[in-house]
Design a protein around this motif. Structure first.
Motif, mmCIF file in Angstrom:
data_model
loop_
_atom_site.group_PDB
_atom_site.id
_atom_site.type_symbol
_atom_site.label_atom_id
_atom_site.label_comp_id
_atom_site.label_asym_id
_atom_site.label_seq_id
_atom_site.Cartn_x
_atom_site.Cartn_y
_atom_site.Cartn_z
ATOM 1 N N TYR A 1 0.831 -1.202 0.000
ATOM 2 C CA TYR A 1 0.000 0.000 0.000
ATOM 3 C C TYR A 1 0.863 1.249 0.000
ATOM 4 C CZ TYR A 1 -4.411 -2.429 1.025
ATOM 5 O OH TYR A 1 -5.535 -3.212 0.965
ATOM 6 N N ASP A 2 0.420 2.285 -0.733
ATOM 7 C CA ASP A 2 1.058 3.590 -0.606
ATOM 8 C C ASP A 2 0.366 4.360 0.515
ATOM 9 O OD1 ASP A 2 -1.326 4.652 -1.635
ATOM 10 O OD2 ASP A 2 -0.560 4.705 -3.692
ATOM 11 N N GLU A 3 0.790 5.603 0.720
ATOM 12 C CA GLU A 3 0.277 6.353 1.866
ATOM 13 C C GLU A 3 -1.218 6.664 1.729
ATOM 14 O OE1 GLU A 3 1.850 10.659 0.092
ATOM 15 O OE2 GLU A 3 2.632 9.855 1.963
ATOM 16 N N VAL A 4 -1.723 6.730 0.513
ATOM 17 C CA VAL A 4 -3.156 6.953 0.316
ATOM 18 C C VAL A 4 -3.939 5.677 0.621
ATOM 19 C CG1 VAL A 4 -4.946 7.508 -1.382
ATOM 20 C CG2 VAL A 4 -2.795 8.790 -1.365
ATOM 21 N N GLU A 5 -3.474 4.560 0.084
ATOM 22 C CA GLU A 5 -4.162 3.290 0.284
ATOM 23 C C GLU A 5 -4.151 2.849 1.745
ATOM 24 O OE1 GLU A 5 -3.002 1.655 -4.190
ATOM 25 O OE2 GLU A 5 -1.778 1.175 -2.446
ATOM 26 N N LEU A 6 -3.125 3.249 2.485
ATOM 27 C CA LEU A 6 -3.050 2.892 3.901
ATOM 28 C C LEU A 6 -4.194 3.485 4.712
ATOM 29 C CD1 LEU A 6 0.785 3.132 4.678
ATOM 30 C CD2 LEU A 6 -0.658 1.096 4.866
ATOM 31 N N ARG A 7 -4.826 4.525 4.179
ATOM 32 C CA ARG A 7 -5.936 5.144 4.909
ATOM 33 C C ARG A 7 -7.115 4.188 5.047
ATOM 34 N NH1 ARG A 7 -7.233 9.892 6.960
ATOM 35 N NH2 ARG A 7 -9.388 10.645 6.887
ATOM 36 N N ASP B 1 -7.643 2.861 8.593
ATOM 37 C CA ASP B 1 -7.988 3.743 9.706
ATOM 38 C C ASP B 1 -9.238 3.284 10.445
ATOM 39 O OD1 ASP B 1 -5.825 5.295 9.168
ATOM 40 O OD2 ASP B 1 -6.933 7.063 8.502
#
Length: 490
Positions: free
Chosen positions: A425-431, A434
């Motif tokens: 995952y990139d930083e966007v997909e990691l959301r 949450d």
């Protein structure tokens, strides 16, 4: 692409500040009476039936009060406004209006000394909100169908710098449920947009000394194209002063001006506009993560999952027997998944594949039909005969109710990824991580494996950012339809 409506005649210059009659969104006139009649029936019929079954209670009077009060509350809240009818988001407003109705009638009961059983009165009013939401949803589906055919739309001119114009036009083109059909663009500066819409006018980068230098080309383009609405994307070369002057001219001609702030996939309930020192500001409230709503979700998830386990015990037994008889191996498949905050947990499923499916996955990597982080094959050879039926009906997911009871998962949420998927995952997909992953979610009710990775991410991020109890309720209701149709299940 939807077919554009036929071009309308240019506006006459002596229009007295308004475009000719009939230049509206094209919504059928029957939307309003149908919405009102649906609300009246949703309050009148259940109330009459409830009180008619009780001796000594005048059913006619009580049902008439409910039938009048409910539409009045809805009208006072602007639910019958032409610009809102058919635009979606029906359940949450209906629930809010219902709470106001209950509070208002409780005050009336106290003031008049009315002594009918309170629980009976409350039960009589319960169907009002879901009935109203159902009627408005049918209107929404009809409006979406019209817009897919190029009707009930606004012919739109987009103004902004080339890249901003391309982004907005592309985003609008990917959806068909909204009212805007872009028939022309007006770039600011010399750079040409890449969108398919023709360049109808062009504005300079610098603020001109005369207001007509901006307004004249825009008005000329609007008249030639029969434009109803002008969308403006502000930028460094489209200052507040220029925008304000442009609004004077457009509003003088009766043309709608809409400023696009650049935010995407943010629920309207999280936005509010206010003014400070003459400057208009847009406030974006944070997503719901803590507080009463989040605590209620956690409690409801666990209690709901526990109740479903008890009610579905015979189904659990029948599925377990079918899996055991169909192929050798364990009944339950235990798999490590990544949950909220990246924490791993063991997810339970009824086994739908051969026992050594994980080992065979590496051999099938080249046949992956997904374009992103997920691994999916439409005709996966590892799936057993019983497994194909279980997946078609989503019965293989039932053991995840125990994950919900343990708190690893929620009834509604994004799909829980595998560790190797989450590692990429990139930083966007990691959301997506949450919130707790869900037994069902927006992905499951919107096409499941038929969706691309980008579409999956967009849906999940929209849920993560805009979650509310009414969103969960809507997903659960749509899950029933998704399970029945089996769309995207393989």
């Amino acid at each position: 692409m939807p077919q554009l409506p036929a071009a309308r005649q240019p506006w006459p210059r002596a229009a007295a500040g308004r475009p000719p009659s009939g230049r509206d969104t094209g919504k059928p006139l029957w939307y309003t009476p149908v919405a009102v009649l649906g609300d009246v029936a949703g309050a009148l019929v259940p109330a009459y039936l409830a009180f008619a079954l009780t001796d000594g209670v005048p059913a006619g009077i009580h049902s008439a009060v409910a039938a009048v009060a409910w539409p009045l509350v809805r009208a006072a809240r602007g639910r019958y406004a032409e610009r809102l009818l058919g635009e979606g988001g029906t359940l949450r407003p209906a629930l809010r209006d219902w709470l106001i109705l209950v509070g208002m009638l409780a005050v009336v009961r106290a003031a008049t000394g009315e002594d009918s059983p309170f629980l009976l009165a409350l039960a009589a009013l319960l169907p009002a909100a879901p009935t109203s939401a159902a009627v408005h949803t049918l209107v929404h589906w009809h409006l979406v169908a019209r817009r897919r055919d190029g009707r009930a739309v606004r012919r739109t001119l987009v103004i902004g710098e080339a890249k901003a114009v391309d982004g907005l036009v592309g985003h609008l083109a990917r959806r068909t449920e909204h009212e805007f059909i872009v028939v022309g663009v007006c770039p600011v500066g010399e750079e040409n947009p890449q969108s398919l819409a023709p360049v109808a006018a062009r504005l300079g980068r610098r603020t001109p000394p005369r207001m007509t230098a901006d307004s004249a080309p825009v008005l000329d383009a609007a008249r030639r194209l029969g434009v109803d609405t002008v969308l403006v994307v502000p930028g460094p070369h489209l200052s507040g002063t220029r925008l304000r002057r442009l609004s004077w001219t457009l509003h003088g001609e009766g043309c709608r001006l809409v400023v696009v702030p650049g935010l995407t996939e943010v629920s309207g309930r999280r936005l509010n506009v206010f003014s400070v020192a003459g400057i208009t500001m847009l406030n974006v409230t944070p997503p719901l993560r803590r507080g009463l709503a989040a605590a209620l979700k956690s409690v409801t998830d666990r209690l709901g999952a526990a109740l479903l386990i008890v009610l579905l015990a015979p189904v659990f037994a029948a599925v377990a027997l079918a899996v055991r008889l169909d192929s050798p191996g364990p009944v339950l498949h235990r798999q490590t998944r990544v949950g909220r905050g990246g924490a791993p947990f063991t997810m339970l499923k009824f086994r739908t594949m051969v026992a050594d499916a994980e080992r065979l996955r590496q051999q099938l990597a080249a046949r992956n039909e997904q374009d992103g982080r997920m691994f999916k094959i439409r005709r996966d050879p590892r799936i057993t005969r019983a497994g194909r039926l279980l997946r078609r009906c989503s019965l293989d997911e039932l053991p995840q109710l125990f994950n919900v009871v343990r708190g690893d998962m929620s009834l509604v949420g994004p799909r829980p990824p595998l560790p190797d998927e989450a590692a990429r995952y990139d930083e966007v997909e990691l959301r997506r991580l949450d919130v707790r992953p869900g037994l069902t979610g927006v992905w499951q009710v919107s096409g499941r494996s038929d969706l691309s990775w980008d579409e999956t991410i967009a849906l999940d991020l929209g849920y993560v950012d805009n979650w509310s109890p009414s969103v969960d309720l809507g997903v659960l209701m749509r899950t029933v339809r998704a399970v029945v149709t089996g769309a995207g299940a393989y």
